[in-house]
Design a protein around this motif. Structure first.
Motif, PDB file in Angstrom:
ATOM      1  N   UNK A  39     -25.629-103.656  21.852  1.00  0.00           N
ATOM      2  CA  UNK A  39     -26.463-102.948  22.819  1.00  0.00           C
ATOM      3  C   UNK A  39     -27.353-101.876  22.200  1.00  0.00           C
ATOM      4  N   UNK A  40     -27.132-101.507  20.961  1.00  0.00           N
ATOM      5  CA  UNK A  40     -27.956-100.541  20.227  1.00  0.00           C
ATOM      6  C   UNK A  40     -28.197 -99.262  21.021  1.00  0.00           C
ATOM      7  N   UNK A  41     -27.157 -98.740  21.635  1.00  0.00           N
ATOM      8  CA  UNK A  41     -27.270 -97.494  22.387  1.00  0.00           C
ATOM      9  C   UNK A  41     -27.114 -96.316  21.420  1.00  0.00           C
ATOM     10  N   UNK A  42     -27.999 -95.341  21.543  1.00  0.00           N
ATOM     11  CA  UNK A  42     -27.994 -94.194  20.633  1.00  0.00           C
ATOM     12  C   UNK A  42     -26.686 -93.409  20.706  1.00  0.00           C
ATOM     13  N   UNK A  43     -26.148 -93.247  21.894  1.00  0.00           N
ATOM     14  CA  UNK A  43     -24.924 -92.470  22.047  1.00  0.00           C
ATOM     15  C   UNK A  43     -23.752 -93.127  21.338  1.00  0.00           C
ATOM     16  N   UNK A  44     -23.818 -94.453  21.172  1.00  0.00           N
ATOM     17  CA  UNK A  44     -22.733 -95.169  20.486  1.00  0.00           C
ATOM     18  C   UNK A  44     -22.664 -94.797  19.005  1.00  0.00           C
ATOM     19  N   UNK A  45     -23.796 -94.390  18.424  1.00  0.00           N
ATOM     20  CA  UNK A  45     -23.774 -93.909  17.041  1.00  0.00           C
ATOM     21  C   UNK A  45     -22.878 -92.686  16.910  1.00  0.00           C
ATOM     22  N   UNK A  46     -22.969 -91.779  17.890  1.00  0.00           N
ATOM     23  CA  UNK A  46     -22.090 -90.609  17.895  1.00  0.00           C
ATOM     24  C   UNK A  46     -20.634 -90.996  18.055  1.00  0.00           C
ATOM     25  N   UNK A  47     -20.370 -91.952  18.925  1.00  0.00           N
ATOM     26  CA  UNK A  47     -19.004 -92.426  19.118  1.00  0.00           C
ATOM     27  C   UNK A  47     -18.463 -93.019  17.817  1.00  0.00           C
ATOM     28  N   UNK A  48     -19.281 -93.793  17.136  1.00  0.00           N
ATOM     29  CA  UNK A  48     -18.828 -94.415  15.884  1.00  0.00           C
ATOM     30  C   UNK A  48     -18.534 -93.367  14.817  1.00  0.00           C
ATOM     31  N   UNK A  49     -19.351 -92.320  14.741  1.00  0.00           N
ATOM     32  CA  UNK A  49     -19.088 -91.249  13.772  1.00  0.00           C
ATOM     33  C   UNK A  49     -17.788 -90.510  14.111  1.00  0.00           C
ATOM     34  N   UNK A  50     -17.571 -90.253  15.391  1.00  0.00           N
ATOM     35  CA  UNK A  50     -16.319 -89.605  15.793  1.00  0.00           C
ATOM     36  C   UNK A  50     -15.119 -90.495  15.479  1.00  0.00           C
ATOM     37  N   UNK A  51     -15.241 -91.800  15.752  1.00  0.00           N
ATOM     38  CA  UNK A  51     -14.118 -92.691  15.462  1.00  0.00           C
ATOM     39  C   UNK A  51     -13.888 -92.833  13.963  1.00  0.00           C
ATOM     40  N   UNK A  52     -14.945 -92.787  13.177  1.00  0.00           N
ATOM     41  CA  UNK A  52     -14.771 -92.831  11.719  1.00  0.00           C
ATOM     42  C   UNK A  52     -13.997 -91.610  11.240  1.00  0.00           C
ATOM     43  N   UNK A  53     -14.326 -90.450  11.785  1.00  0.00           N
ATOM     44  CA  UNK A  53     -13.596 -89.235  11.411  1.00  0.00           C
ATOM     45  C   UNK A  53     -12.139 -89.307  11.847  1.00  0.00           C
ATOM     46  N   UNK A  54     -11.909 -89.810  13.038  1.00  0.00           N
ATOM     47  CA  UNK A  54     -10.541 -89.907  13.537  1.00  0.00           C
ATOM     48  C   UNK A  54      -9.727 -90.908  12.721  1.00  0.00           C
ATOM     49  N   UNK A  55     -10.323 -92.043  12.418  1.00  0.00           N
ATOM     50  CA  UNK A  55      -9.631 -93.047  11.612  1.00  0.00           C
ATOM     51  C   UNK A  55      -9.314 -92.499  10.220  1.00  0.00           C
ATOM     52  N   UNK A  56     -10.258 -91.777   9.641  1.00  0.00           N
ATOM     53  CA  UNK A  56     -10.039 -91.182   8.317  1.00  0.00           C
ATOM     54  C   UNK A  56      -8.904 -90.162   8.352  1.00  0.00           C
ATOM     55  N   UNK A  57      -8.879 -89.341   9.387  1.00  0.00           N
ATOM     56  CA  UNK A  57      -7.825 -88.343   9.497  1.00  0.00           C
ATOM     57  C   UNK A  57      -6.454 -89.006   9.646  1.00  0.00           C
ATOM     58  N   UNK A  58      -6.368 -90.016  10.519  1.00  0.00           N
ATOM     59  CA  UNK A  58      -5.085 -90.700  10.686  1.00  0.00           C
ATOM     60  C   UNK A  58      -4.670 -91.405   9.399  1.00  0.00           C
ATOM     61  N   UNK A  97      -7.829 -83.742  18.918  1.00  0.00           N
ATOM     62  CA  UNK A  97      -8.248 -83.386  20.267  1.00  0.00           C
ATOM     63  C   UNK A  97      -9.748 -83.136  20.357  1.00  0.00           C
ATOM     64  N   UNK A  98     -10.302 -82.411  19.405  1.00  0.00           N
ATOM     65  CA  UNK A  98     -11.749 -82.160  19.397  1.00  0.00           C
ATOM     66  C   UNK A  98     -12.505 -83.472  19.196  1.00  0.00           C
ATOM     67  N   UNK A  99     -12.007 -84.297  18.302  1.00  0.00           N
ATOM     68  CA  UNK A  99     -12.663 -85.560  17.995  1.00  0.00           C
ATOM     69  C   UNK A  99     -12.669 -86.492  19.209  1.00  0.00           C
ATOM     70  N   UNK A 100     -11.536 -86.662  19.850  1.00  0.00           N
ATOM     71  CA  UNK A 100     -11.486 -87.567  20.998  1.00  0.00           C
ATOM     72  C   UNK A 100     -12.283 -87.016  22.175  1.00  0.00           C
ATOM     73  N   UNK A 101     -12.306 -85.697  22.317  1.00  0.00           N
ATOM     74  CA  UNK A 101     -13.155 -85.095  23.352  1.00  0.00           C
ATOM     75  C   UNK A 101     -14.624 -85.386  23.067  1.00  0.00           C
ATOM     76  N   UNK A 102     -15.015 -85.338  21.792  1.00  0.00           N
ATOM     77  CA  UNK A 102     -16.390 -85.681  21.414  1.00  0.00           C
ATOM     78  C   UNK A 102     -16.730 -87.122  21.745  1.00  0.00           C
TER      79      UNK A 102
END
Length: 144
Positions: free
Chosen positions: A75-94, A113-118
């Motif tokens: 879908x190439x939605x711009x907001x999904x780029x932010x979601x992917x960056x947040x999930x990358x950070x969360x995956x890296x932390x875990x 908590x901050x990451x998932x809220x983002x």
């Protein structure tokens, strides 16, 4: 309210944000919302299998990130780029906490908590943008 853990509040916020996306979002937002709801539900299985929480968490985040990547590319939605960056950070932390065998501490909880809220805020903002664009198209569309 002081007896309610912050994680529970974030889970409630996540589910409410995802239901908002299902209600008012477009196809991309609805798809991502369903993935987020599944992520929260699977994350709650830690209560049922307390010994394997770290492994369940990293597999859950990895699969969620892969599915959201497919939605992002589709879908190439711009907001999904932010979601992917947040999930990358969360995956890296875990991953870091799992590989180093560190116990979950204050920093883990704070970052998680901050990451998932983002992630949820990106979903809500994407839903608002899609809802507004859809209502704008309806107003501008010629009557037939």
């Amino acid at each position: 309210m002081p007896n309610v853990p912050v994680g529970t509040l974030i889970d409630i916020f996540s589910v409410l944000g995802a239901f908002f996306a299902v209600w008012k979002g477009g196809v991309a937002e609805r798809s991502a919302a369903i993935v987020v709801i599944a992520n929260v539900l699977i994350g709650q299985t830690e209560w049922f299998a307390p010994g394997s929480g770290g492994l369940i968490r990293i597999i859950n985040d990895g699969i969620t990130a892969l599915v959201l990547l497919v939605i992002t590319v589709r879908y190439a939605a711009l907001w999904m780029g932010g979601v992917m960056l947040f999930f990358a950070a969360q995956f890296s932390m875990h991953s870091y906490y799992l590989v180093t065998e560190r116990p979950n501490d204050y920093w883990h909880a704070l970052i998680n908590n901050v990451d998932f809220s983002g992630i949820i805020w990106c979903l809500i903002i994407g839903t608002l943008v899609a809802w507004r664009a859809r209502s704008r198209r309806r107003r501008v569309a010629p009557a037939t």
